[in-house]
Design a protein around this motif. Structure first.
Motif, PDB file in Angstrom:
ATOM      1  N   ILE A  64     -18.068 -28.474  -0.270  1.00 22.64           N
ATOM      2  CA  ILE A  64     -18.211 -29.679  -1.100  1.00 22.64           C
ATOM      3  C   ILE A  64     -19.627 -29.738  -1.675  1.00 22.64           C
ATOM      4  CG2 ILE A  64     -18.289 -32.205  -1.062  1.00 22.64           C
ATOM      5  CD1 ILE A  64     -16.094 -32.027   1.181  1.00 22.64           C
ATOM      6  N   VAL A  65     -20.613 -29.493  -0.828  1.00 18.65           N
ATOM      7  CA  VAL A  65     -22.018 -29.549  -1.268  1.00 18.65           C
ATOM      8  C   VAL A  65     -22.296 -28.458  -2.297  1.00 18.65           C
ATOM      9  CG1 VAL A  65     -24.417 -29.300  -0.518  1.00 18.65           C
ATOM     10  CG2 VAL A  65     -22.808 -30.656   0.849  1.00 18.65           C
ATOM     11  N   ASP A  66     -21.836 -27.243  -2.034  1.00 17.85           N
ATOM     12  CA  ASP A  66     -22.044 -26.151  -2.991  1.00 17.85           C
ATOM     13  C   ASP A  66     -21.385 -26.461  -4.329  1.00 17.85           C
ATOM     14  OD1 ASP A  66     -23.475 -24.743  -1.076  1.00 17.85           O
ATOM     15  OD2 ASP A  66     -21.878 -23.292  -0.659  1.00 17.85           O
ATOM     16  N   SER A 145     -16.341 -38.115   5.141  1.00 18.28           N
ATOM     17  CA  SER A 145     -17.466 -38.895   5.688  1.00 18.28           C
ATOM     18  C   SER A 145     -18.779 -38.130   5.585  1.00 18.28           C
ATOM     19  CB  SER A 145     -17.186 -39.283   7.143  1.00 18.28           C
ATOM     20  OG  SER A 145     -16.006 -40.033   7.232  1.00 18.28           O
ATOM     21  N   LEU A 146     -19.015 -37.567   4.426  1.00 18.62           N
ATOM     22  CA  LEU A 146     -20.212 -36.772   4.172  1.00 18.62           C
ATOM     23  C   LEU A 146     -21.192 -37.586   3.347  1.00 18.62           C
ATOM     24  CD1 LEU A 146     -21.615 -33.938   4.230  1.00 18.62           C
ATOM     25  CD2 LEU A 146     -20.323 -33.405   2.157  1.00 18.62           C
ATOM     26  N   ASP A 147     -22.428 -37.665   3.789  1.00 21.91           N
ATOM     27  CA  ASP A 147     -23.480 -38.331   3.024  1.00 21.91           C
ATOM     28  C   ASP A 147     -24.049 -37.288   2.071  1.00 21.91           C
ATOM     29  OD1 ASP A 147     -25.406 -39.998   2.040  1.00 21.91           O
ATOM     30  OD2 ASP A 147     -26.338 -40.425   3.986  1.00 21.91           O
ATOM     31  N   LEU A 148     -23.651 -37.347   0.816  1.00 20.77           N
ATOM     32  CA  LEU A 148     -23.894 -36.262  -0.126  1.00 20.77           C
ATOM     33  C   LEU A 148     -25.360 -36.042  -0.448  1.00 20.77           C
ATOM     34  CD1 LEU A 148     -22.607 -34.035  -1.797  1.00 20.77           C
ATOM     35  CD2 LEU A 148     -22.243 -35.689  -3.628  1.00 20.77           C
ATOM     36  N   TYR A 149     -26.108 -37.100  -0.708  1.00 23.14           N
ATOM     37  CA  TYR A 149     -27.499 -36.909  -1.145  1.00 23.14           C
ATOM     38  C   TYR A 149     -28.332 -36.131  -0.125  1.00 23.14           C
ATOM     39  CZ  TYR A 149     -32.168 -37.724  -2.915  1.00 23.14           C
ATOM     40  OH  TYR A 149     -33.451 -37.543  -3.364  1.00 23.14           O
ATOM     41  N   PRO A 150     -28.358 -36.506   1.154  1.00 21.27           N
ATOM     42  CA  PRO A 150     -29.135 -35.699   2.109  1.00 21.27           C
ATOM     43  C   PRO A 150     -28.573 -34.288   2.266  1.00 21.27           C
ATOM     44  CG  PRO A 150     -28.363 -37.735   3.161  1.00 21.27           C
ATOM     45  CD  PRO A 150     -27.830 -37.716   1.768  1.00 21.27           C
ATOM     46  N   ALA A 151     -27.253 -34.143   2.121  1.00 24.39           N
ATOM     47  CA  ALA A 151     -26.650 -32.814   2.217  1.00 24.39           C
ATOM     48  C   ALA A 151     -27.092 -31.931   1.052  1.00 24.39           C
ATOM     49  CB  ALA A 151     -25.130 -32.928   2.262  1.00 24.39           C
ATOM     50  N   LEU A 152     -27.216 -32.511  -0.145  1.00 27.35           N
ATOM     51  CA  LEU A 152     -27.705 -31.752  -1.302  1.00 27.35           C
ATOM     52  C   LEU A 152     -29.145 -31.303  -1.068  1.00 27.35           C
ATOM     53  CD1 LEU A 152     -26.403 -33.938  -4.287  1.00 27.35           C
ATOM     54  CD2 LEU A 152     -25.513 -31.716  -3.558  1.00 27.35           C
ATOM     55  N   LYS A 153     -29.972 -32.215  -0.595  1.00 27.02           N
ATOM     56  CA  LYS A 153     -31.379 -31.890  -0.342  1.00 27.02           C
ATOM     57  C   LYS A 153     -31.506 -30.788   0.710  1.00 27.02           C
ATOM     58  CE  LYS A 153     -34.567 -34.974  -0.112  1.00 27.02           C
ATOM     59  NZ  LYS A 153     -35.427 -36.120   0.158  1.00 27.02           N
ATOM     60  N   ALA A 154     -30.723 -30.887   1.770  1.00 21.90           N
ATOM     61  CA  ALA A 154     -30.783 -29.885   2.841  1.00 21.90           C
ATOM     62  C   ALA A 154     -30.330 -28.517   2.335  1.00 21.90           C
ATOM     63  CB  ALA A 154     -29.929 -30.332   4.026  1.00 21.90           C
ATOM     64  N   ARG A 155     -29.265 -28.486   1.560  1.00 16.18           N
ATOM     65  CA  ARG A 155     -28.754 -27.204   1.048  1.00 16.18           C
ATOM     66  C   ARG A 155     -29.741 -26.591   0.055  1.00 16.18           C
ATOM     67  NH1 ARG A 155     -26.659 -22.506   1.677  1.00 16.18           N
ATOM     68  NH2 ARG A 155     -25.037 -21.914   0.203  1.00 16.18           N
TER      69      ARG A 155
END
Length: 168
Positions: A64-66, A145-155
């Protein structure tokens, strides 16, 4: 509220532009149409990951993040200002099948890329399908239940580590 969401999404596109310039110069230096084809291949790869389900070693969340990152890059290449989907779009997107809406949008994005080679109109089809990909991302984010913004930053940080030779 809608302005706040749009502003946040625009900042995501700006962050992605900076990330792409720094970390993906091999793609950023390609002609725009070649970049779009590259992103179309990414979308097809992500549909395949999801279709394989638990057999694929890469998690649904990372996919999802990718997908979101590539969607932002594609939007920047298309000079497209993305919009957050409304609540009705989010709920109907994953109603019957988690993969089908993404497969449909990715297929239409590929259709747009194929039209490039035939000198046919492709930009609006690419933009519309890319917006639908974002709609899927937001829907999938909610259902997982994914918090997208922090996941984008981490990736992005993870991907930036590959360019160890670049100092900021």
């Amino acid at each position: 509220m809608e302005e706040e969401k749009t502003g946040t999404l625009l900042s995501w596109q700006r962050d992605q532009f900076r990330h792409d310039q720094r970390n993906h110069s091999d793609i950023a230096c390609l002609h725009k149409t070649d970049r779009l084809k590259h992103y179309g291949l990414h979308f097809a790869k992500y549909v395949g990951r999801l279709a394989r389900g638990a057999v694929d070693p890469i998690s649904v969340e990372r996919t999802i993040v990718d997908t979101a990152l590539v969607c932002l890059s594609a939007a920047n290449t298309l000079h497209q200002k993305l919009d957050f989907p409304n609540d009705n779009q989010i709920h109907k997107n994953l109603k019957n099948d988690n993969v089908k809406p993404l497969a449909d949008a990715a297929g239409r994005f590929a259709d747009a890329c194929e039209k490039i080679d035939h000198m046919e109109e492709f930009v609006e089809l690419a933009r519309h399908s890319n917006q639908d990909i974002l709609n899927w991302v937001i829907s999938a984010t909610a259902s997982n239940s994914l918090d997208l913004y922090p996941a984008l930053k981490a990736r992005r940080a993870e991907l930036a580590e590959r360019q160890f030779y670049i100092s900021d």
